[in-house]
Structures are given as C-alpha cells and as structure tokens.
Write a protein that holds these residues in place. Structure first.
Motif, PDB file in Angstrom:
ATOM      1  N   PHE A  88       0.869  -1.318  -0.069  1.00  0.00           N
ATOM      2  CA  PHE A  88       0.092   0.027   0.029  1.00  0.00           C
ATOM      3  C   PHE A  88       0.893   1.189  -0.155  1.00  0.00           C
ATOM      4  O   PHE A  88       1.849   1.107   0.451  1.00  0.00           O
ATOM      5  CB  PHE A  88      -0.975   0.126   1.332  1.00  0.00           C
ATOM      6  N   ASN A  89       0.369   2.315  -0.708  1.00  0.00           N
ATOM      7  CA  ASN A  89       1.254   3.414  -1.068  1.00  0.00           C
ATOM      8  C   ASN A  89       2.367   2.950  -1.990  1.00  0.00           C
ATOM      9  O   ASN A  89       3.391   3.492  -2.051  1.00  0.00           O
ATOM     10  CB  ASN A  89       1.621   4.167   0.160  1.00  0.00           C
ATOM     11  N   ARG A 129      -6.250   4.889   6.289  1.00  0.00           N
ATOM     12  CA  ARG A 129      -7.118   3.632   6.626  1.00  0.00           C
ATOM     13  C   ARG A 129      -6.403   3.077   7.706  1.00  0.00           C
ATOM     14  O   ARG A 129      -5.382   2.934   8.105  1.00  0.00           O
ATOM     15  CB  ARG A 129      -7.023   2.807   5.273  1.00  0.00           C
ATOM     16  N   TRP A 187     -11.226   4.942   5.438  1.00  0.00           N
ATOM     17  CA  TRP A 187     -10.561   6.465   5.423  1.00  0.00           C
ATOM     18  C   TRP A 187     -10.975   7.168   6.843  1.00  0.00           C
ATOM     19  O   TRP A 187     -12.216   7.166   7.374  1.00  0.00           O
ATOM     20  CB  TRP A 187     -10.590   7.467   4.368  1.00  0.00           C
ATOM     21  N   ALA A 228      -9.506  12.065  -0.324  1.00  0.00           N
ATOM     22  CA  ALA A 228      -8.951  10.711  -0.100  1.00  0.00           C
ATOM     23  C   ALA A 228      -9.639   9.655  -0.747  1.00  0.00           C
ATOM     24  O   ALA A 228      -9.291   8.938  -1.403  1.00  0.00           O
ATOM     25  CB  ALA A 228      -8.658  10.359   1.382  1.00  0.00           C
ATOM     26  N   ARG A 229     -10.996   9.792  -0.620  1.00  0.00           N
ATOM     27  CA  ARG A 229     -11.702   8.948  -1.026  1.00  0.00           C
ATOM     28  C   ARG A 229     -11.916   8.919  -2.701  1.00  0.00           C
ATOM     29  O   ARG A 229     -11.867   8.021  -3.432  1.00  0.00           O
ATOM     30  CB  ARG A 229     -13.538   9.043  -0.480  1.00  0.00           C
ATOM     31  N   SER A 281      -8.486   7.641  -4.113  1.00  0.00           N
ATOM     32  CA  SER A 281      -8.293   6.095  -4.042  1.00  0.00           C
ATOM     33  C   SER A 281      -9.518   5.451  -4.919  1.00  0.00           C
ATOM     34  O   SER A 281      -9.012   4.347  -5.155  1.00  0.00           O
ATOM     35  CB  SER A 281      -8.578   5.976  -2.405  1.00  0.00           C
ATOM     36  N   SER A 282     -10.335   6.233  -5.246  1.00  0.00           N
ATOM     37  CA  SER A 282     -11.278   5.500  -6.231  1.00  0.00           C
ATOM     38  C   SER A 282     -10.546   5.430  -7.685  1.00  0.00           C
ATOM     39  O   SER A 282     -10.890   4.641  -8.584  1.00  0.00           O
ATOM     40  CB  SER A 282     -12.548   6.149  -6.266  1.00  0.00           C
ATOM     41  N   LEU A 313      -3.995   3.149  -2.185  1.00  0.00           N
ATOM     42  CA  LEU A 313      -3.489   4.021  -1.257  1.00  0.00           C
ATOM     43  C   LEU A 313      -3.966   3.768   0.074  1.00  0.00           C
ATOM     44  O   LEU A 313      -5.143   3.302   0.483  1.00  0.00           O
ATOM     45  CB  LEU A 313      -4.159   5.655  -1.900  1.00  0.00           C
ATOM     46  N   GLY A 314      -3.107   4.005   1.132  1.00  0.00           N
ATOM     47  CA  GLY A 314      -3.708   3.983   2.382  1.00  0.00           C
ATOM     48  C   GLY A 314      -3.131   4.904   3.423  1.00  0.00           C
ATOM     49  O   GLY A 314      -3.587   4.998   4.599  1.00  0.00           O
TER      50      GLY A 314
END
Length: 377
Positions: free
Chosen positions: A104-105, A234, A240, A296-297, A300-301, A306-307
C-alpha cells in the motif's frame, strides 16, 4: 516465518542507518509499538534486497536487543515508505504486486498534475481547488491577466523545492523565491513586466514540467501565511479517517510553510484561534476534515492501494478551505514538533492497523477464492 510479518519498505540511505538508529524522522520504535497492538512483527527492508524468484528478502527485525539482518520470505503486506523515480524500481514494485504481494502506497510520488486532474473531475471538489494549469508562455500570460498572485511549482517535488511566487505590485510583477540554506544570502526578488513574462519563463530552463496555480489568499499570523497539514489514513476496517491535523506557519519573510524550510508547527485550534474568530474554529476544522476525507476517497477510487496521505489545506482569512496538494509519504514528525505526541504515535498505529486488515483479507481470499460459495457470505 508466519503470516504476522509486515514489511516497511525504506530507501537505502534510511535502511543503512537502522543499526545505529539513524533513520531521520522515521521512528522504528513507533512501528514496533504499533505493530504489537495487532500481533504483527515489522520487518524493515529495501527493494534491492528482494529476490522475487525465490520469494526471499533480507530484512532488519528486532530480536529483543538489537536489529538483526534476517533472511526471510518477502512479507505478504508491505507499507511503502520509500521514494522511487527510476523505472527499474517501479517495475520491480509492479512485479511484486503481480506475485500477490500487497504494497500500500506503492506509488507515493504521483505528479501534482495527476492529482489535480483526478480531483477536478469531481464537480463537488472543484470549489475547493485553486485554478491550476500546465506552465507555458501562453498559460502564464493568461493566468497573469486573471490573477494578481500566482504560484509556480514543479509537477514533482517536495518540501517546497523549486517553488516561485509571482505577485502583481501594480506597475510591474515581482518574482519571489523561498529562503534556501543552499542560497545565502537569500535570492533577491526579480522584477518583470507582464509583456516580458513569456521570455522570462523560457529563460528559466525549468528542469521538470511546472504548474501555474492561483495563489489562495491565506490567513496570516503576524504576516506569516498559515495552512494545515491533515493526515488521512486507512485503519483496522480499511476505511479512511482523519488521524489528526496541525497548523503550519511560514517563517518570517517566506510564502511557504514547509517545516523542512523553516515553517513552524502548532496545534491547529490554537493557531487558527489567533487568526480567525475563535467561535468559528471548530466548524472550520470540521469542514477541513470533511474535505480531506472526500479528497482521499476520490483519489483512492482512481489510484490503486492508497492507505496513507498527508494533505496541505489552505485556509483563507474568511475560514474557507482549499486543497493545495497531498503527499503519499506523509512527514509525520510535524505532530511531534507541534507538541502532539499522542497523535504522532497514532500516525504509525493506523498503517499497522490497515496492514492487519489487509493480511486478514488476503488470508480470507486465499481460503475462499473468488467464485466459491463462501464468497457469497
């Protein structure tokens, strides 16, 4: 080695400092403490020590007395805290993902133009974005007609490197540069006429693509521009949440607030109460948190895995928030500098909680592959 190991991927320079506890602003102790909460063992590793064919790596693991190098299977879940720009490293990261490793990331250096384009595509977020265009002679001329204050920034870069400010003084434009330890005495402002701006931009011979951005009229504390750093991560359920936020104030005479460039760090409510009506501060902070979660949402979509994000949110003198930029490798030490020790530790806890969640999800999917009856539960 069991399934309770989580990798922390570091750049070579930081990795080499582990035996001497010289890891810059990255706290190994915080990782250890956070991982224990979830029954995890952190393994500190670097990309060059991974053998994908044999699924082996060399990692530093705490043995109760010291960090010792250990040959072990590559952890199934890895939190990327390294920065990579070369294609070979990026291909290796992609190959790890193709072999079922969850990183993640994985990419924490998305260009500012990429981030702006994704967010601009959301009509609900557009009111919170400064107008931003790719830098060219033509776009600079257009932006100078629309605005009296502009920021020029590299598409890729951090800690304020390469940023310039163009400000209309009435008779001419002034080019301002942030203070730099490498440039002493400080670089003097340049003067130019609007009609000469295109030629000036060509003379800069910028080494990377730049953006031109409307400069938001930020609230100021004693003539020092103020913005907020918001850490959005997250956690244990994979959703998130805002872990915390603090305020930054630019050093005297500067227009950027980066801590690495001399900016100060303060508890958000404390500093905002000195520059905005105190009774409005709680609502402003709630607004900032809601905006940060929406960003953030949205990101990440469109961007994978992403975290952990650090966002800079500007606040106008009327308390209205604007998204400025975000960082995929959040420099968490600002919370410590702001005297927010517990929040600083929490910024390490949440990634370990998310790693625990990902390990559980991975184990579930291994036991009940897609299409099985258990997948319907």
């Amino acid at each position: 080695m069991g399934q309770n190991h989580v990798g922390i991927l570091l750049n070579s320079s930081m990795y080499r400092g582990i035996p001497r506890r010289k890891t810059g602003q990255e706290s190994l102790g915080n990782y250890e403490e956070a991982a224990r909460r979830y029954g995890l063992i952190p393994c500190f590793l670097r990309l060059g020590d991974m053998d994908l064919k044999q699924n082996k790596c060399i990692a530093y693991i705490w043995n109760g007395r010291d960090y010792a190098k250990t040959v072990m299977p590559i952890p199934n879940v890895i939190h990327n805290r390294a920065l990579y720009s070369d294609q070979a490293a990026l291909r290796k990261l992609a190959a790890l993902g193709a072999r079922g490793k969850i990183i993640f990331n994985m990419n924490n250096r998305y260009g500012k133009d990429v981030i702006h384009r994704i967010l601009w595509s959301d009509p609900d977020l557009r009111p919170y974005l400064p107008e931003t265009v790719s830098a060219s002679a033509g776009s600079l001329h257009t932006m100078m007609k629309r605005y009296s204050d502009l920021i020029l920034k590299p598409v890729r870069g951090s800690v304020g490197r390469g940023i310039m400010r163009l400000r209309d003084t009435g008779s001419e434009w002034e080019v301002l540069y942030p203070p730099s330890k490498k440039s002493f005495p400080p670089r003097s402002p340049a003067r130019l006429k609007r009609e000469n701006a295109a030629a000036w931009l060509r003379r800069q011979r910028l080494p990377v693509p730049y953006l031109i951005q409307e400069r938001i009229p930020l609230a100021e504390a004693e003539s020092r521009p103020v913005d907020l750093r918001v850490t959005v991560q997250r956690g244990l359920r994979g959703t998130w949440a805002v872990t915390g936020l603090f305020a930054k104030a630019a050093p005297p005479g500067s227009f950027i607030s980066n801590i690495a460039k001399g900016g100060g760090a303060y508890p958000a409510a404390e500093l905002l109460s000195t520059v905005l009506p105190r009774h409005l501060v709680p609502a402003i902070i709630s607004h900032v948190e809601a905006l940060s979660l929406a960003v953030a949402r949205r990101l990440s979509s469109g961007l994978p895995l992403l975290g952990d994000l650090g966002m800079d949110i500007g606040i106008t003198s009327k308390g209205y928030p604007y998204f400025i930029e975000c960082n995929g490798r959040d420099q968490r030490y600002g919370f410590r500098k702001a005297g927010m020790e517990s929040v600083w530790k929490e910024t390490y806890i949440q990634p370990m909680a998310y790693a625990s969640y990902l390990l559980e999800q991975r184990e579930f999917m291994a036991r009940f592959p897609l299409g099985s009856r258990a997948e319907q539960l």
